[in-house]
Design a protein around this motif. Structure first.
Motif, PDB file in Angstrom:
ATOM      1  N   THR A   1       0.830  -1.206   0.000  1.00 49.30           N
ATOM      2  CA  THR A   1       0.000   0.000   0.000  1.00 49.30           C
ATOM      3  C   THR A   1       0.862   1.252   0.000  1.00 49.30           C
ATOM      4  O   THR A   1       0.347   2.351  -0.058  1.00 49.30           O
ATOM      5  CB  THR A   1      -0.892   0.064   1.247  1.00 49.30           C
ATOM      6  N   HIS A   2       2.179   1.075   0.109  1.00 46.77           N
ATOM      7  CA  HIS A   2       3.141   2.168   0.207  1.00 46.77           C
ATOM      8  C   HIS A   2       3.021   2.907   1.533  1.00 46.77           C
ATOM      9  O   HIS A   2       3.579   3.991   1.694  1.00 46.77           O
ATOM     10  CB  HIS A   2       3.030   3.145  -0.973  1.00 46.77           C
ATOM     11  N   ARG A   3       2.289   2.331   2.469  1.00 46.04           N
ATOM     12  CA  ARG A   3       2.133   2.922   3.800  1.00 46.04           C
ATOM     13  C   ARG A   3       2.360   1.842   4.845  1.00 46.04           C
ATOM     14  O   ARG A   3       1.426   1.123   5.213  1.00 46.04           O
ATOM     15  CB  ARG A   3       0.732   3.503   3.963  1.00 46.04           C
ATOM     16  N   PRO A   4       3.600   1.705   5.344  1.00 50.76           N
ATOM     17  CA  PRO A   4       3.831   0.693   6.368  1.00 50.76           C
ATOM     18  C   PRO A   4       2.967   0.954   7.597  1.00 50.76           C
ATOM     19  O   PRO A   4       2.704   2.105   7.947  1.00 50.76           O
ATOM     20  CB  PRO A   4       5.312   0.809   6.694  1.00 50.76           C
ATOM     21  N   ARG A   5       2.522  -0.112   8.223  1.00 48.79           N
ATOM     22  CA  ARG A   5       1.696   0.028   9.420  1.00 48.79           C
ATOM     23  C   ARG A   5       2.072  -1.054  10.403  1.00 48.79           C
ATOM     24  O   ARG A   5       2.080  -2.243  10.079  1.00 48.79           O
ATOM     25  CB  ARG A   5       0.226  -0.084   9.049  1.00 48.79           C
ATOM     26  N   PHE A   6       2.362  -0.624  11.620  1.00 47.74           N
ATOM     27  CA  PHE A   6       2.655  -1.540  12.719  1.00 47.74           C
ATOM     28  C   PHE A   6       1.905  -0.999  13.933  1.00 47.74           C
ATOM     29  O   PHE A   6       2.350  -0.056  14.577  1.00 47.74           O
ATOM     30  CB  PHE A   6       4.166  -1.601  12.987  1.00 47.74           C
ATOM     31  N   PRO A   7       0.729  -1.568  14.227  1.00 49.40           N
ATOM     32  CA  PRO A   7      -0.128  -1.008  15.262  1.00 49.40           C
ATOM     33  C   PRO A   7       0.393  -1.250  16.681  1.00 49.40           C
ATOM     34  O   PRO A   7       1.179  -2.159  16.925  1.00 49.40           O
ATOM     35  CB  PRO A   7      -1.452  -1.732  15.047  1.00 49.40           C
ATOM     36  N   GLU A   8      -0.098  -0.436  17.585  1.00 49.49           N
ATOM     37  CA  GLU A   8       0.120  -0.673  19.013  1.00 49.49           C
ATOM     38  C   GLU A   8      -0.791  -1.828  19.427  1.00 49.49           C
ATOM     39  O   GLU A   8      -1.828  -2.071  18.784  1.00 49.49           O
ATOM     40  CB  GLU A   8      -0.222   0.583  19.818  1.00 49.49           C
TER      41      GLU A   8
ATOM     42  N   MET B   1       6.805 -16.311  18.092  1.00 44.98           N
ATOM     43  CA  MET B   1       5.520 -15.692  18.434  1.00 44.98           C
ATOM     44  C   MET B   1       5.633 -14.194  18.724  1.00 44.98           C
ATOM     45  O   MET B   1       4.841 -13.624  19.463  1.00 44.98           O
ATOM     46  CB  MET B   1       4.847 -16.425  19.599  1.00 44.98           C
ATOM     47  N   LYS B   2       6.623 -13.548  18.113  1.00 47.08           N
ATOM     48  CA  LYS B   2       6.777 -12.091  18.182  1.00 47.08           C
ATOM     49  C   LYS B   2       6.783 -11.560  16.756  1.00 47.08           C
ATOM     50  O   LYS B   2       7.363 -12.172  15.860  1.00 47.08           O
ATOM     51  CB  LYS B   2       8.066 -11.711  18.901  1.00 47.08           C
ATOM     52  N   ILE B   3       6.130 -10.414  16.547  1.00 39.11           N
ATOM     53  CA  ILE B   3       5.995  -9.842  15.212  1.00 39.11           C
ATOM     54  C   ILE B   3       6.796  -8.549  15.115  1.00 39.11           C
ATOM     55  O   ILE B   3       6.854  -7.772  16.068  1.00 39.11           O
ATOM     56  CB  ILE B   3       4.503  -9.633  14.860  1.00 39.11           C
ATOM     57  N   SER B   4       7.437  -8.351  13.952  1.00 42.30           N
ATOM     58  CA  SER B   4       8.265  -7.166  13.716  1.00 42.30           C
ATOM     59  C   SER B   4       8.087  -6.685  12.287  1.00 42.30           C
ATOM     60  O   SER B   4       7.785  -7.465  11.391  1.00 42.30           O
ATOM     61  CB  SER B   4       9.761  -7.491  13.906  1.00 42.30           C
ATOM     62  N   LEU B   5       8.308  -5.400  12.092  1.00 41.12           N
ATOM     63  CA  LEU B   5       8.442  -4.818  10.762  1.00 41.12           C
ATOM     64  C   LEU B   5       9.937  -4.679  10.535  1.00 41.12           C
ATOM     65  O   LEU B   5      10.634  -4.035  11.331  1.00 41.12           O
ATOM     66  CB  LEU B   5       7.753  -3.454  10.690  1.00 41.12           C
ATOM     67  N   ILE B   6      10.446  -5.311   9.471  1.00 44.87           N
ATOM     68  CA  ILE B   6      11.894  -5.339   9.261  1.00 44.87           C
ATOM     69  C   ILE B   6      12.255  -4.805   7.871  1.00 44.87           C
ATOM     70  O   ILE B   6      11.414  -4.714   6.990  1.00 44.87           O
ATOM     71  CB  ILE B   6      12.470  -6.766   9.446  1.00 44.87           C
ATOM     72  N   LYS B   7      13.528  -4.478   7.741  1.00 41.00           N
ATOM     73  CA  LYS B   7      14.060  -4.036   6.442  1.00 41.00           C
ATOM     74  C   LYS B   7      15.408  -4.705   6.225  1.00 41.00           C
ATOM     75  O   LYS B   7      16.273  -4.687   7.100  1.00 41.00           O
ATOM     76  CB  LYS B   7      14.232  -2.523   6.440  1.00 41.00           C
TER      77      LYS B   7
ATOM     78  N   LEU C   1      -6.414  -1.812  16.273  1.00 41.46           N
ATOM     79  CA  LEU C   1      -6.816  -2.855  15.330  1.00 41.46           C
ATOM     80  C   LEU C   1      -5.564  -3.556  14.806  1.00 41.46           C
ATOM     81  O   LEU C   1      -4.643  -2.903  14.332  1.00 41.46           O
ATOM     82  CB  LEU C   1      -7.587  -2.227  14.161  1.00 41.46           C
ATOM     83  N   PRO C   2      -5.488  -4.890  14.895  1.00 42.40           N
ATOM     84  CA  PRO C   2      -4.271  -5.602  14.501  1.00 42.40           C
ATOM     85  C   PRO C   2      -4.111  -5.743  12.984  1.00 42.40           C
ATOM     86  O   PRO C   2      -4.212  -6.819  12.410  1.00 42.40           O
ATOM     87  CB  PRO C   2      -4.402  -6.954  15.187  1.00 42.40           C
ATOM     88  N   TYR C   3      -3.879  -4.604  12.320  1.00 39.35           N
ATOM     89  CA  TYR C   3      -3.657  -4.561  10.874  1.00 39.35           C
ATOM     90  C   TYR C   3      -2.200  -4.175  10.633  1.00 39.35           C
ATOM     91  O   TYR C   3      -1.772  -3.086  11.004  1.00 39.35           O
ATOM     92  CB  TYR C   3      -4.593  -3.546  10.220  1.00 39.35           C
TER      93      TYR C   3
END
Length: 75
Positions: free
Chosen positions: A7-14, A40-46, A18-20
Protein backbone atom coordinates in the motif's frame (compact mmCIF):
# COMPACT_ATOMS: atom_id res chain seq x y z
CA UNK A 1 -5.23 -10.04 12.71
CA UNK A 2 -4.53 -8.96 9.13
CA UNK A 3 -1.10 -8.87 7.48
CA UNK A 4 -1.02 -7.12 4.10
CA UNK A 5 1.39 -5.36 1.82
CA UNK A 6 2.01 -3.04 -1.08
CA UNK A 7 0.00 0.00 0.00
CA UNK A 8 3.14 2.17 0.21
CA UNK A 9 2.13 2.92 3.80
CA UNK A 10 3.83 0.69 6.37
CA UNK A 11 1.70 0.03 9.42
CA UNK A 12 2.66 -1.54 12.72
CA UNK A 13 -0.13 -1.01 15.26
CA UNK A 14 0.12 -0.67 19.01
CA UNK A 15 -1.28 -3.70 20.90
CA UNK A 16 -4.48 -1.80 21.82
CA UNK A 17 -5.20 -0.89 18.16
CA UNK A 18 -6.82 -2.86 15.33
CA UNK A 19 -4.27 -5.60 14.50
CA UNK A 20 -3.66 -4.56 10.87
CA UNK A 21 -0.02 -4.89 9.77
CA UNK A 22 1.38 -3.72 6.43
CA UNK A 23 4.95 -3.90 5.13
CA UNK A 24 4.50 -0.83 2.91
CA UNK A 25 5.67 -1.20 -0.65
CA UNK A 26 8.02 -4.08 0.17
CA UNK A 27 10.63 -3.63 -2.58
CA UNK A 28 12.75 -0.49 -2.80
CA UNK A 29 15.80 0.12 -5.03
CA UNK A 30 18.27 -0.80 -2.26
CA UNK A 31 16.12 -2.59 0.30
CA UNK A 32 13.16 -4.83 0.97
CA UNK A 33 10.74 -4.55 3.88
CA UNK A 34 8.63 -7.25 5.41
CA UNK A 35 6.66 -8.52 8.36
CA UNK A 36 8.58 -11.15 10.31
CA UNK A 37 7.22 -13.54 12.94
CA UNK A 38 9.79 -15.31 15.11
CA UNK A 39 9.10 -17.06 18.42
CA UNK A 40 5.52 -15.69 18.43
CA UNK A 41 6.78 -12.09 18.18
CA UNK A 42 5.99 -9.84 15.21
CA UNK A 43 8.26 -7.17 13.72
CA UNK A 44 8.44 -4.82 10.76
CA UNK A 45 11.89 -5.34 9.26
CA UNK A 46 14.06 -4.04 6.44
CA UNK A 47 16.87 -5.85 4.64
CA UNK A 48 19.27 -3.38 3.02
CA UNK A 49 22.75 -3.05 1.57
CA UNK A 50 25.49 -1.19 3.41
CA UNK A 51 28.99 -0.34 2.30
CA UNK A 52 31.69 -1.47 4.73
CA UNK A 53 34.86 0.53 5.39
CA UNK A 54 36.86 -1.83 3.16
CA UNK A 55 34.51 -1.10 0.23
CA UNK A 56 32.67 -4.42 0.27
CA UNK A 57 28.90 -4.58 0.37
CA UNK A 58 26.97 -6.31 3.11
CA UNK A 59 23.27 -7.12 3.46
CA UNK A 60 21.94 -6.35 6.94
CA UNK A 61 18.57 -6.58 8.68
CA UNK A 62 17.19 -3.62 10.60
CA UNK A 63 14.15 -3.94 12.86
CA UNK A 64 11.91 -0.91 12.20
CA UNK A 65 9.13 -1.79 14.70
CA UNK A 66 8.78 -4.49 17.34
CA UNK A 67 9.35 -7.22 18.14
CA UNK A 68 6.03 -7.40 19.95
CA UNK A 69 4.37 -10.53 21.35
CA UNK A 70 1.54 -11.62 19.05
CA UNK A 71 -0.61 -12.55 22.05
CA UNK A 72 -0.93 -8.83 22.88
CA UNK A 73 -2.92 -8.35 19.66
CA UNK A 74 -5.25 -11.31 20.26
CA UNK A 75 -6.85 -10.17 23.51
Amino acid sequence: MVIAGHTHRPRFPEPNELPYFNDGSCVHPRSITGIEIVDMKISLIKWHIISREDGTLQIVKTVLEGPTAIELYLK
